[in-house]
Structure formats: structure tokens, C-alpha cells
Design an enzyme around this catalytic site. Sequence first.
Site, PDB file in Angstrom:
ATOM      1  N   CYS A 198       0.869  -1.172   0.000  1.00  0.00           N
ATOM      2  CA  CYS A 198       0.000   0.000   0.000  1.00  0.00           C
ATOM      3  C   CYS A 198       0.909   1.226   0.000  1.00  0.00           C
ATOM      4  O   CYS A 198       2.109   1.119   0.210  1.00  0.00           O
ATOM      5  CB  CYS A 198      -0.947  -0.008   1.192  1.00  0.00           C
ATOM      6  SG  CYS A 198      -0.124  -0.270   2.747  1.00  0.00           S
ATOM      7  N   HIS A 199       0.318   2.366  -0.285  1.00  0.00           N
ATOM      8  CA  HIS A 199       1.099   3.598  -0.411  1.00  0.00           C
ATOM      9  C   HIS A 199       0.429   4.702   0.398  1.00  0.00           C
ATOM     10  O   HIS A 199      -0.735   4.585   0.785  1.00  0.00           O
ATOM     11  CB  HIS A 199       1.127   4.078  -1.864  1.00  0.00           C
ATOM     12  CG  HIS A 199       1.438   3.042  -2.888  1.00  0.00           C
ATOM     13  ND1 HIS A 199       2.710   2.598  -3.142  1.00  0.00           N
ATOM     14  CD2 HIS A 199       0.632   2.362  -3.759  1.00  0.00           C
ATOM     15  CE1 HIS A 199       2.687   1.704  -4.131  1.00  0.00           C
ATOM     16  NE2 HIS A 199       1.425   1.535  -4.506  1.00  0.00           N
ATOM     17  N   ARG A 251       6.299   4.354 -17.925  1.00  0.00           N
ATOM     18  CA  ARG A 251       5.278   5.371 -17.670  1.00  0.00           C
ATOM     19  C   ARG A 251       5.388   5.950 -16.256  1.00  0.00           C
ATOM     20  O   ARG A 251       4.689   6.899 -15.910  1.00  0.00           O
ATOM     21  CB  ARG A 251       3.873   4.820 -17.945  1.00  0.00           C
ATOM     22  CG  ARG A 251       3.407   3.788 -16.985  1.00  0.00           C
ATOM     23  CD  ARG A 251       1.993   3.306 -17.282  1.00  0.00           C
ATOM     24  NE  ARG A 251       1.694   2.095 -16.545  1.00  0.00           N
ATOM     25  CZ  ARG A 251       1.299   2.056 -15.283  1.00  0.00           C
ATOM     26  NH1 ARG A 251       1.129   3.171 -14.610  1.00  0.00           N
ATOM     27  NH2 ARG A 251       1.066   0.901 -14.694  1.00  0.00           N
ATOM     28  N   ARG A 303      12.827  -0.008  -3.490  1.00  0.00           N
ATOM     29  CA  ARG A 303      12.053  -0.382  -4.671  1.00  0.00           C
ATOM     30  C   ARG A 303      12.774   0.094  -5.926  1.00  0.00           C
ATOM     31  O   ARG A 303      13.198   1.252  -5.998  1.00  0.00           O
ATOM     32  CB  ARG A 303      10.683   0.290  -4.590  1.00  0.00           C
ATOM     33  CG  ARG A 303       9.708  -0.207  -5.625  1.00  0.00           C
ATOM     34  CD  ARG A 303       8.389   0.525  -5.477  1.00  0.00           C
ATOM     35  NE  ARG A 303       7.320  -0.188  -6.142  1.00  0.00           N
ATOM     36  CZ  ARG A 303       6.197   0.384  -6.541  1.00  0.00           C
ATOM     37  NH1 ARG A 303       5.983   1.671  -6.312  1.00  0.00           N
ATOM     38  NH2 ARG A 303       5.257  -0.315  -7.144  1.00  0.00           N
ATOM     39  N   HIS A 330       3.036  -7.230  -8.048  1.00  0.00           N
ATOM     40  CA  HIS A 330       1.893  -7.492  -8.922  1.00  0.00           C
ATOM     41  C   HIS A 330       2.139  -8.654  -9.900  1.00  0.00           C
ATOM     42  O   HIS A 330       1.856  -8.546 -11.103  1.00  0.00           O
ATOM     43  CB  HIS A 330       1.511  -6.209  -9.676  1.00  0.00           C
ATOM     44  CG  HIS A 330       1.481  -4.982  -8.779  1.00  0.00           C
ATOM     45  ND1 HIS A 330       1.147  -5.041  -7.439  1.00  0.00           N
ATOM     46  CD2 HIS A 330       1.785  -3.673  -9.015  1.00  0.00           C
ATOM     47  CE1 HIS A 330       1.229  -3.828  -6.914  1.00  0.00           C
ATOM     48  NE2 HIS A 330       1.612  -2.985  -7.841  1.00  0.00           N
ATOM     49  N   ASN A 374      -3.086   5.474 -10.519  1.00  0.00           N
ATOM     50  CA  ASN A 374      -3.219   5.387 -11.988  1.00  0.00           C
ATOM     51  C   ASN A 374      -4.320   4.477 -12.505  1.00  0.00           C
ATOM     52  O   ASN A 374      -4.207   3.963 -13.609  1.00  0.00           O
ATOM     53  CB  ASN A 374      -1.889   4.930 -12.625  1.00  0.00           C
ATOM     54  CG  ASN A 374      -0.811   5.961 -12.458  1.00  0.00           C
ATOM     55  OD1 ASN A 374      -1.020   7.126 -12.747  1.00  0.00           O
ATOM     56  ND2 ASN A 374       0.347   5.550 -11.957  1.00  0.00           N
ATOM     57  N   THR A 387       5.860   6.370  -6.664  1.00  0.00           N
ATOM     58  CA  THR A 387       6.747   7.160  -7.534  1.00  0.00           C
ATOM     59  C   THR A 387       6.414   8.656  -7.515  1.00  0.00           C
ATOM     60  O   THR A 387       7.278   9.457  -7.823  1.00  0.00           O
ATOM     61  CB  THR A 387       6.690   6.649  -8.987  1.00  0.00           C
ATOM     62  OG1 THR A 387       5.337   6.701  -9.449  1.00  0.00           O
ATOM     63  CG2 THR A 387       7.227   5.235  -9.100  1.00  0.00           C
ATOM     64  N   TYR A 418       9.494  -3.651  -9.713  1.00  0.00           N
ATOM     65  CA  TYR A 418       8.259  -3.437 -10.472  1.00  0.00           C
ATOM     66  C   TYR A 418       8.629  -3.326 -11.946  1.00  0.00           C
ATOM     67  O   TYR A 418       9.349  -2.401 -12.342  1.00  0.00           O
ATOM     68  CB  TYR A 418       7.547  -2.176  -9.980  1.00  0.00           C
ATOM     69  CG  TYR A 418       6.124  -2.037 -10.503  1.00  0.00           C
ATOM     70  CD1 TYR A 418       5.381  -3.145 -10.902  1.00  0.00           C
ATOM     71  CD2 TYR A 418       5.503  -0.795 -10.594  1.00  0.00           C
ATOM     72  CE1 TYR A 418       4.080  -3.026 -11.371  1.00  0.00           C
ATOM     73  CE2 TYR A 418       4.197  -0.658 -11.057  1.00  0.00           C
ATOM     74  CZ  TYR A 418       3.500  -1.775 -11.450  1.00  0.00           C
ATOM     75  OH  TYR A 418       2.205  -1.664 -11.915  1.00  0.00           O
ATOM     76  N   ASP A 435      -2.787  -2.521  -2.490  1.00  0.00           N
ATOM     77  CA  ASP A 435      -2.342  -1.464  -3.415  1.00  0.00           C
ATOM     78  C   ASP A 435      -3.090  -0.140  -3.181  1.00  0.00           C
ATOM     79  O   ASP A 435      -3.031   0.756  -4.014  1.00  0.00           O
ATOM     80  CB  ASP A 435      -2.453  -1.883  -4.885  1.00  0.00           C
ATOM     81  CG  ASP A 435      -1.669  -0.931  -5.797  1.00  0.00           C
ATOM     82  OD1 ASP A 435      -0.602  -0.444  -5.389  1.00  0.00           O
ATOM     83  OD2 ASP A 435      -2.148  -0.641  -6.912  1.00  0.00           O
TER      84      ASP A 435
HETATM   85  O1  LIG Z   1       0.861   0.594 -11.956  1.00  0.00           O
HETATM   86  C1  LIG Z   1       0.989   1.705 -11.380  1.00  0.00           C
HETATM   87  O2  LIG Z   1       0.664   2.769 -11.909  1.00  0.00           O
HETATM   88  C2  LIG Z   1       1.594   1.749 -10.050  1.00  0.00           C
HETATM   89  C3  LIG Z   1       2.242   2.924  -9.650  1.00  0.00           C
HETATM   90  C4  LIG Z   1       2.916   2.929  -8.461  1.00  0.00           C
HETATM   91  C5  LIG Z   1       3.692   4.090  -8.031  1.00  0.00           C
HETATM   92  O3  LIG Z   1       3.530   5.148  -8.637  1.00  0.00           O
HETATM   93  O4  LIG Z   1       4.491   3.918  -7.112  1.00  0.00           O
HETATM   94  O5  LIG Z   1       2.902   1.845  -7.648  1.00  0.00           O
HETATM   95  C6  LIG Z   1       2.243   0.707  -7.983  1.00  0.00           C
HETATM   96  O6  LIG Z   1       2.298  -0.245  -7.182  1.00  0.00           O
HETATM   97  C7  LIG Z   1       1.568   0.656  -9.209  1.00  0.00           C
END
Ligand SMILES: O=C(O)c1cc(C(=O)O)oc(=O)c1
Length: 328
Positions: free
Chosen positions: A34-35, A132, A126, A183, A263, A79, A159, A258
Site C-alpha cells: 500500500c502507499h 510510464r 524499490r 503485482h 493510476n 513514484t 516493479y 495497493d
Molecule cells: O501501476 C501503477 O501505476 C503503479 C504505480 C505505483 C507508483 O507510482 O508507485 O505503484 C504501484 O504499485 C503501481
Amino acid sequence: MSTLSPKTPGWLDWYRAPSRPRFTLPPGTVDTHCHVFGPQAEFPFAPERKYTPCDGGKEDLFALRDHLGVSRNVLVQATCHGADNSAMVDAVRAAGGRARGVATVRPDITDRELRELHEAGVRGVRFNFLRRLVDTSPKEDLATIAARIAPLGWHVVLYFESADLPELADFFGALPTPLVIDHMGRPDVTRPVDGPEFTGFLRFVAGNDVWVKVTCPERLTVTGPAALDGERHAYTDVVPFGRRVVEEFPDRVLWGTDWPHPNLKSHMPDDGLLVDHIPHVAPTAEQRRRLLVDNPMRLYWPEEATGPARPARSEEREEADEAVSSAP
Ligand SMILES: O=C(O)c1cc(C(=O)O)oc(=O)c1
């Protein structure tokens, strides 16, 4: 006073009133992916970000945790915050031992800064390869970072797009830490679960010190149905992929929400229904105990973990290789 940036057009906010899951999570469940997003006024987003999200701060995350019946969280640096880990670290600290963190760092981070992150609860970094989401991912820099964090006992979270794995596999395999794949390596779920692409992914997992997050059916799905409107059999097209990973690597799989779901533009899932997705990929209570409790505890809270010890690597590799090679 700085002005706040508007959200990226088409950005969907997280689901405000998630249903109560029908499936009861086992006590001690860890949400390992999670973020937090900001809040922007307190933790500005990074100038190099590729999107501007809505706010999704720690109080909202903790409320979701409690609503779903989750015990602990692993907060993965998003990100949109670049290598400024302050929002993530603030949330991990505020969770009072019930959260760990995964950071994004630059190769010139000092030993002292690394120690501070460790003390705050960070246990991994990470590496992001999605074009993208990040401009570049120079392998020399990443190798330097991996060498710096290995002595701390941390791991590397990866990722990437499934199509890029063949090119990246040797680099990943040479990293000196355990690896955690976000994922499920983003399989193309319109292709067969027994086809060459996903079999190649399973082989990579079998042959390396790799954990897999069985996460983001809402992101991988093509034909759904979505986890909305009470749908308790959501994302049936993704289920065979998750189930396969859980069956083959029962002690190396991890689950997560998540949240706040960066996005997503087609739909925003009801997080309660995402919990109800779990028994479809992990049909037995034993599989779920490992996925939700034992495995994440071993990786993120090893000092507290009580689950069965992990088999020796060589033993496990042989078993996994057999499983993959005997696949139809
Ligand atoms: O698929 C994504 O857009 C995405 C983006 C981010 C992030 O921006 O960190 O993290 C995720 O786990 C998935």
C-alpha cells in the site's frame, strides 16, 4: 504559500465507502503493498513525478486497515514522491510498530540516512522499471544501491512489465539480496497461464531468491468483472495466475491492497470486495495463513515470526523446478 497541483486528468480517487468483507481475514494479516499520497499540503509530490494523485494520507490508510481487519501494513514508496521518503516514513512511524516501509533511494544516500530509515522501519528499496512511471533506471546505480542495503538485511522490490523480464532477469538474478516482485510481474492475462510467458516468470521465481506479491487483479484484469456493486467473484480472468503462484510457491507469496490504487482510470475497486477475492486465489485455510500472515511476518518482522521455518533454498528450488517442469 505554495499552490497545490491539480490531479492528473482522468485520475480516479480511492473508494470512499468500502464494503465490509464477507471473508474474515486471519488475525495478524499483513497488507504488504500500500502507499500514501501526501497529503500534498504537508508532503509535496516530487517534481519529477509522472502523475499527480489525490491525497491518500496515513489516517485514511489506518482507517482502511481497521475496517478490513488487517493487522499491519507495508508501505511502499510511491513514484509520485520520488526519492523523498518523508510521507512514507512519517506514516510508518505513526503506525507504532504495525508498519514497515520500502523506500526509494539514490546511490549517494549516506550510511547515516540508511540507518535512520532502518530505525524508522524501512526494510527494502524499490526499483521501478515502468517507463510510464520513471524516466530511467540505470542498472549501475541500482547495483550500487543493492550492495549498500544488503548488509542491512533488506530486500529489493521490483516493479517491471512482464515483457521486460527476459532482458532484466540476469541483472535481477545477480542482485545480492532477496527480491520481491510487485503485482505478479504484471502478466498479460489474455495469454494462457501455461503459456511460455508466465511459465518463464515461474521459472525465474523458482530459480532465484524471490517472493511474489499476488496483488492488483484490478490492474491486470481485462475482462473482469470489477470488484464493484457487491461482486464477490471479481477478476475471474486474473484468478488462474494468482492461484498458480500460490500453489507453486506457498511460502513465498504475499498479499496487498495497493491502496490508494495509483493510476487506475477504468474503475476504482471497492477494497472490501478485494478482500473477498483472496479465497479465490488461495482456496485453503493453510494457503491463506501463509499468504496473509506467516510469509509477510517472516520477511518484514522476522524477529516476531512464529510460522514454520522456510525450507533450505536448494530443497525448495528442486521442488519448485519440478512443479514448473511438470506443468502441462
Ligand atoms: O501501476 C501503477 O501505476 C503503479 C504505480 C505505483 C507508483 O507510482 O508507485 O505503484 C504501484 O504499485 C503501481
